[in-house]
Design a protein around this motif. Structure first.
Motif, PDB file in Angstrom:
ATOM      1  N   SER A  16       6.358  24.153  39.253  1.00  0.00           N
ATOM      2  CA  SER A  16       6.326  23.017  40.007  1.00  0.00           C
ATOM      3  C   SER A  16       7.624  22.590  40.748  1.00  0.00           C
ATOM      4  CB  SER A  16       6.096  21.742  39.296  1.00  0.00           C
ATOM      5  OG  SER A  16       4.784  21.699  38.769  1.00  0.00           O
ATOM      6  N   VAL A  63      -4.434  23.482  49.308  1.00  0.00           N
ATOM      7  CA  VAL A  63      -3.374  22.786  48.503  1.00  0.00           C
ATOM      8  C   VAL A  63      -4.228  21.555  47.640  1.00  0.00           C
ATOM      9  CG1 VAL A  63      -1.787  23.472  49.744  1.00  0.00           C
ATOM     10  CG2 VAL A  63      -2.518  21.261  49.923  1.00  0.00           C
ATOM     11  N   PHE A  67      -1.549  19.665  45.315  1.00  0.00           N
ATOM     12  CA  PHE A  67      -0.195  19.212  45.715  1.00  0.00           C
ATOM     13  C   PHE A  67      -0.434  17.737  46.064  1.00  0.00           C
ATOM     14  CE2 PHE A  67       1.497  22.799  48.538  1.00  0.00           C
ATOM     15  CZ  PHE A  67       1.454  23.675  47.457  1.00  0.00           C
ATOM     16  N   MET A  82       4.409  19.505  44.287  1.00  0.00           N
ATOM     17  CA  MET A  82       3.581  20.775  44.352  1.00  0.00           C
ATOM     18  C   MET A  82       3.420  21.439  42.754  1.00  0.00           C
ATOM     19  SD  MET A  82       5.198  22.609  47.650  1.00  0.00           S
ATOM     20  CE  MET A  82       6.824  23.038  47.136  1.00  0.00           C
ATOM     21  N   LEU A  85       1.920  26.060  41.367  1.00  0.00           N
ATOM     22  CA  LEU A  85       2.228  27.150  42.544  1.00  0.00           C
ATOM     23  C   LEU A  85       2.095  28.212  42.457  1.00  0.00           C
ATOM     24  CD1 LEU A  85       5.763  25.341  43.228  1.00  0.00           C
ATOM     25  CD2 LEU A  85       4.131  25.454  44.910  1.00  0.00           C
ATOM     26  N   ASP A  89       1.909  30.474  48.413  1.00  0.00           N
ATOM     27  CA  ASP A  89       2.690  29.067  48.752  1.00  0.00           C
ATOM     28  C   ASP A  89       3.936  29.271  49.448  1.00  0.00           C
ATOM     29  OD1 ASP A  89       0.994  27.502  45.871  1.00  0.00           O
ATOM     30  OD2 ASP A  89       0.387  27.376  48.080  1.00  0.00           O
TER      31      ASP A  89
END
Length: 122
Positions: A16, A63, A67, A82, A85, A89
């Motif tokens: 993250s 996303v 996100f 976020m 991941l 990304d």
């Protein structure tokens, strides 16, 4: 309005990061801030947008569920949390603002930050 991004870095897949976009000043009832990203060799794409007035949000399909965008109007700052991941990304993430929410979603607004690099390793 000047926009300054921070929070990028290197993270492993599944990890993250939280990006921040600090705005010099805006009137919360007439502004929207969004995040865009551009990976090497690819076109810039919209990631997420929030209305600082009523909290309306937009997320790209890629996303959604990973996100989360939020706004702290007292600090003139918008965040992009976020999670989970993925290597895809990886990109430079830009902060973008304008008085119109749909204009920001489309990427047609006047205010842009200089970007912060996010690298996700596999």
């Amino acid at each position: 309005v000047q926009l300054v991004e921070s929070g990028g870095g290197l993270v492993q897949a599944g990890g993250s990061l939280r990006l921040s976009c600090a705005a010099s000043a805006f009137t919360p009832d007439e502004y929207a801030i969004g995040w865009f990203r551009q990976a090497p060799g690819k076109e810039r794409e919209a990631v997420s947008t929030i209305s600082t007035y009523d909290g309306t949000t937009y997320y790209a399909d890629s996303v959604k569920g990973r996100f989360t965008i939020s706004s702290d109007n007292a600090k003139n700052t918008v965040y992009l949390q976020m999670d989970n991941l993925k290597p895809e990304d990886t990109a430079v993430y830009y902060c973008h603002g304008d008085q119109s929410f749909p204009v920001v979603v489309a990427g047609w607004g006047a205010d842009w930050g200089k970007g912060t690099l996010v690298t996700v390793s596999s």
